[in-house]
Design a protein around this motif. Structure first.
Motif, PDB file in Angstrom:
ATOM      1  N   LEU A  34      50.948  63.774  73.975  1.00  0.00           N
ATOM      2  CA  LEU A  34      52.150  64.257  74.647  1.00  0.00           C
ATOM      3  C   LEU A  34      53.291  63.272  74.461  1.00  0.00           C
ATOM      4  O   LEU A  34      53.073  62.054  74.421  1.00  0.00           O
ATOM      5  N   HIS A  35      54.503  63.794  74.361  1.00  0.00           N
ATOM      6  CA  HIS A  35      55.708  62.978  74.235  1.00  0.00           C
ATOM      7  C   HIS A  35      56.603  63.270  75.435  1.00  0.00           C
ATOM      8  O   HIS A  35      56.797  64.434  75.796  1.00  0.00           O
ATOM      9  N   PHE A  36      57.131  62.203  76.032  1.00  0.00           N
ATOM     10  CA  PHE A  36      58.001  62.348  77.194  1.00  0.00           C
ATOM     11  C   PHE A  36      59.289  61.567  76.968  1.00  0.00           C
ATOM     12  O   PHE A  36      59.261  60.426  76.517  1.00  0.00           O
ATOM     13  N   GLU A  37      60.397  62.177  77.303  1.00  0.00           N
ATOM     14  CA  GLU A  37      61.701  61.524  77.220  1.00  0.00           C
ATOM     15  C   GLU A  37      61.891  60.639  78.459  1.00  0.00           C
ATOM     16  O   GLU A  37      61.299  60.906  79.514  1.00  0.00           O
ATOM     17  N   PRO A  38      62.724  59.608  78.356  1.00  0.00           N
ATOM     18  CA  PRO A  38      63.011  58.772  79.535  1.00  0.00           C
ATOM     19  C   PRO A  38      63.480  59.629  80.707  1.00  0.00           C
ATOM     20  O   PRO A  38      64.261  60.560  80.539  1.00  0.00           O
ATOM     21  N   GLY A  39      62.967  59.312  81.880  1.00  0.00           N
ATOM     22  CA  GLY A  39      63.346  60.038  83.090  1.00  0.00           C
ATOM     23  C   GLY A  39      62.481  61.247  83.396  1.00  0.00           C
ATOM     24  O   GLY A  39      62.598  61.829  84.471  1.00  0.00           O
ATOM     25  N   THR A  40      61.600  61.624  82.477  1.00  0.00           N
ATOM     26  CA  THR A  40      60.736  62.786  82.705  1.00  0.00           C
ATOM     27  C   THR A  40      59.656  62.456  83.722  1.00  0.00           C
ATOM     28  O   THR A  40      58.946  61.462  83.585  1.00  0.00           O
ATOM     29  N   GLN A  57      52.436  54.449  73.697  1.00  0.00           N
ATOM     30  CA  GLN A  57      53.718  53.776  73.485  1.00  0.00           C
ATOM     31  C   GLN A  57      54.621  54.055  74.664  1.00  0.00           C
ATOM     32  O   GLN A  57      54.656  55.186  75.159  1.00  0.00           O
ATOM     33  N   GLY A  58      55.344  53.030  75.103  1.00  0.00           N
ATOM     34  CA  GLY A  58      56.355  53.236  76.125  1.00  0.00           C
ATOM     35  C   GLY A  58      55.984  52.677  77.487  1.00  0.00           C
ATOM     36  O   GLY A  58      54.936  52.068  77.665  1.00  0.00           O
ATOM     37  N   ASP A  59      56.891  52.890  78.421  1.00  0.00           N
ATOM     38  CA  ASP A  59      56.746  52.380  79.779  1.00  0.00           C
ATOM     39  C   ASP A  59      56.879  53.514  80.790  1.00  0.00           C
ATOM     40  O   ASP A  59      57.734  54.387  80.642  1.00  0.00           O
ATOM     41  N   LEU A  60      56.035  53.448  81.802  1.00  0.00           N
ATOM     42  CA  LEU A  60      56.038  54.410  82.903  1.00  0.00           C
ATOM     43  C   LEU A  60      56.300  53.668  84.201  1.00  0.00           C
ATOM     44  O   LEU A  60      56.289  52.437  84.243  1.00  0.00           O
ATOM     45  N   LEU A  76      54.241  50.426  84.555  1.00  0.00           N
ATOM     46  CA  LEU A  76      53.076  50.507  83.676  1.00  0.00           C
ATOM     47  C   LEU A  76      53.591  50.473  82.238  1.00  0.00           C
ATOM     48  O   LEU A  76      54.661  51.000  81.950  1.00  0.00           O
ATOM     49  N   HIS A  77      52.801  49.887  81.355  1.00  0.00           N
ATOM     50  CA  HIS A  77      53.255  49.668  79.993  1.00  0.00           C
ATOM     51  C   HIS A  77      52.265  50.235  78.983  1.00  0.00           C
ATOM     52  O   HIS A  77      51.200  50.741  79.356  1.00  0.00           O
ATOM     53  N   THR A  78      52.618  50.108  77.703  1.00  0.00           N
ATOM     54  CA  THR A  78      51.742  50.525  76.613  1.00  0.00           C
ATOM     55  C   THR A  78      50.342  49.964  76.854  1.00  0.00           C
ATOM     56  O   THR A  78      50.192  48.803  77.207  1.00  0.00           O
ATOM     57  N   GLY A  79      49.336  50.807  76.690  1.00  0.00           N
ATOM     58  CA  GLY A  79      47.954  50.398  76.907  1.00  0.00           C
ATOM     59  C   GLY A  79      47.429  50.703  78.299  1.00  0.00           C
ATOM     60  O   GLY A  79      46.243  50.588  78.558  1.00  0.00           O
ATOM     61  N   SER A  80      48.325  51.120  79.197  1.00  0.00           N
ATOM     62  CA  SER A  80      47.904  51.427  80.566  1.00  0.00           C
ATOM     63  C   SER A  80      47.135  52.733  80.618  1.00  0.00           C
ATOM     64  O   SER A  80      47.318  53.629  79.799  1.00  0.00           O
ATOM     65  N   LEU A  81      46.293  52.812  81.612  1.00  0.00           N
ATOM     66  CA  LEU A  81      45.535  54.018  81.907  1.00  0.00           C
ATOM     67  C   LEU A  81      46.095  54.571  83.212  1.00  0.00           C
ATOM     68  O   LEU A  81      46.291  53.817  84.170  1.00  0.00           O
ATOM     69  N   VAL A  82      46.363  55.869  83.255  1.00  0.00           N
ATOM     70  CA  VAL A  82      46.935  56.495  84.444  1.00  0.00           C
ATOM     71  C   VAL A  82      46.059  57.677  84.837  1.00  0.00           C
ATOM     72  O   VAL A  82      45.756  58.529  84.009  1.00  0.00           O
ATOM     73  N   GLY A  83      45.655  57.701  86.091  1.00  0.00           N
ATOM     74  CA  GLY A  83      44.908  58.838  86.600  1.00  0.00           C
ATOM     75  C   GLY A  83      43.430  58.584  86.791  1.00  0.00           C
ATOM     76  O   GLY A  83      42.726  59.411  87.366  1.00  0.00           O
ATOM     77  N   ASP A  84      42.936  57.453  86.316  1.00  0.00           N
ATOM     78  CA  ASP A  84      41.514  57.177  86.451  1.00  0.00           C
ATOM     79  C   ASP A  84      41.114  56.976  87.911  1.00  0.00           C
ATOM     80  O   ASP A  84      40.090  57.487  88.350  1.00  0.00           O
ATOM     81  N   ALA A  96      54.526  59.490  92.349  1.00  0.00           N
ATOM     82  CA  ALA A  96      54.985  60.210  91.162  1.00  0.00           C
ATOM     83  C   ALA A  96      54.962  59.255  89.976  1.00  0.00           C
ATOM     84  O   ALA A  96      55.195  58.053  90.123  1.00  0.00           O
ATOM     85  N   VAL A  97      54.680  59.782  88.790  1.00  0.00           N
ATOM     86  CA  VAL A  97      54.675  58.981  87.569  1.00  0.00           C
ATOM     87  C   VAL A  97      55.811  59.501  86.690  1.00  0.00           C
ATOM     88  O   VAL A  97      55.872  60.688  86.377  1.00  0.00           O
ATOM     89  N   THR A  98      56.702  58.591  86.302  1.00  0.00           N
ATOM     90  CA  THR A  98      57.898  58.940  85.538  1.00  0.00           C
ATOM     91  C   THR A  98      57.994  58.053  84.304  1.00  0.00           C
ATOM     92  O   THR A  98      57.674  56.859  84.363  1.00  0.00           O
ATOM     93  N   ALA A  99      58.448  58.621  83.198  1.00  0.00           N
ATOM     94  CA  ALA A  99      58.679  57.852  81.970  1.00  0.00           C
ATOM     95  C   ALA A  99      59.943  57.018  82.149  1.00  0.00           C
ATOM     96  O   ALA A  99      60.999  57.551  82.451  1.00  0.00           O
ATOM     97  N   ARG A 100      59.834  55.703  81.955  1.00  0.00           N
ATOM     98  CA  ARG A 100      61.013  54.823  82.006  1.00  0.00           C
ATOM     99  C   ARG A 100      61.679  54.741  80.640  1.00  0.00           C
ATOM    100  O   ARG A 100      62.868  54.499  80.541  1.00  0.00           O
ATOM    101  N   THR A 101      60.860  54.881  79.587  1.00  0.00           N
ATOM    102  CA  THR A 101      61.345  54.889  78.211  1.00  0.00           C
ATOM    103  C   THR A 101      60.744  56.125  77.549  1.00  0.00           C
ATOM    104  O   THR A 101      60.010  56.871  78.196  1.00  0.00           O
ATOM    105  N   ALA A 102      61.028  56.304  76.269  1.00  0.00           N
ATOM    106  CA  ALA A 102      60.313  57.350  75.536  1.00  0.00           C
ATOM    107  C   ALA A 102      58.836  56.975  75.546  1.00  0.00           C
ATOM    108  O   ALA A 102      58.482  55.818  75.311  1.00  0.00           O
ATOM    109  N   VAL A 103      57.975  57.934  75.855  1.00  0.00           N
ATOM    110  CA  VAL A 103      56.540  57.658  76.012  1.00  0.00           C
ATOM    111  C   VAL A 103      55.733  58.601  75.130  1.00  0.00           C
ATOM    112  O   VAL A 103      56.033  59.789  75.039  1.00  0.00           O
TER     113      VAL A 103
END
Length: 149
Positions: A34-40, A57-60, A76-84, A96-103
């Motif tokens: 999945l690809h997310f734009e910043p702010g998504t 890739q990217g920061d959340l 959270l940064h590249t390499g992070s696991l979310v939802g475990d 809430a989890v939001t993209a800070r950069t392109a992810v």
């Protein structure tokens, strides 16, 4: 990204380093890229997890909004696991989890995630170590952030 690039990204995540190549390919193929734009906003607070996200890739940011949207935030940064954590605990997301950069993220369905835990002891051990490390950092931050008057 190609399959080879996805596998290379997964190899950079400590959790996946010990996976044999055939399993790593399976994860890359069965995961949904999945690809997310910043702010998504990727995940809503209170949502029930249906899988785990691996940030390729990217920061959340995980946030708990409060009334003004100025509540606590956890980067959270590249390499992070979310939802475990919510998936393993059978609970909903606490923020809430939001993209800070392109992810770019790989979403692993919960069935695949649990299959990896059940069939690959090295994966289970790596996840246990990762969870323990996150818990230690959280406890350290919490204890040292408190001011004694």
């Amino acid at each position: 990204m190609t399959l080879e690039a996805d596998i290379s990204c997964l190899r950079q995540v400590p959790l996946f380093r010990s996976l044999p190549l055939p399993r790593l390919k399976l994860v890359a193929l069965m995961g949904e890229k999945l690809h997310f734009e910043p702010g998504t906003q990727i995940i809503s607070e209170g949502e029930t997890p249906e899988g785990v996200f691996v940030v390729l890739q990217g920061d959340l940011e995980i946030s708990h909004g409060g009334a003004n949207g100025d509540g606590p935030r956890l980067p959270l940064h590249t390499g992070s696991l979310v939802g475990d954590v919510p998936l393993l605990s059978g609970r909903s997301y606490v923020g809430a989890v939001t993209a800070r950069t392109a992810v770019v993220a790989l979403r692993l369905p919960k069935d695949l995630f649990f299959e990896l835990l059940e069939t690959i002891p090295d994966f289970s051990l790596a996840l246990t170590r990762d969870l323990a490390s996150r818990l230690y950092r959280l406890a350290d931050r919490t204890l040292h952030a408190e001011k004694v008057h």
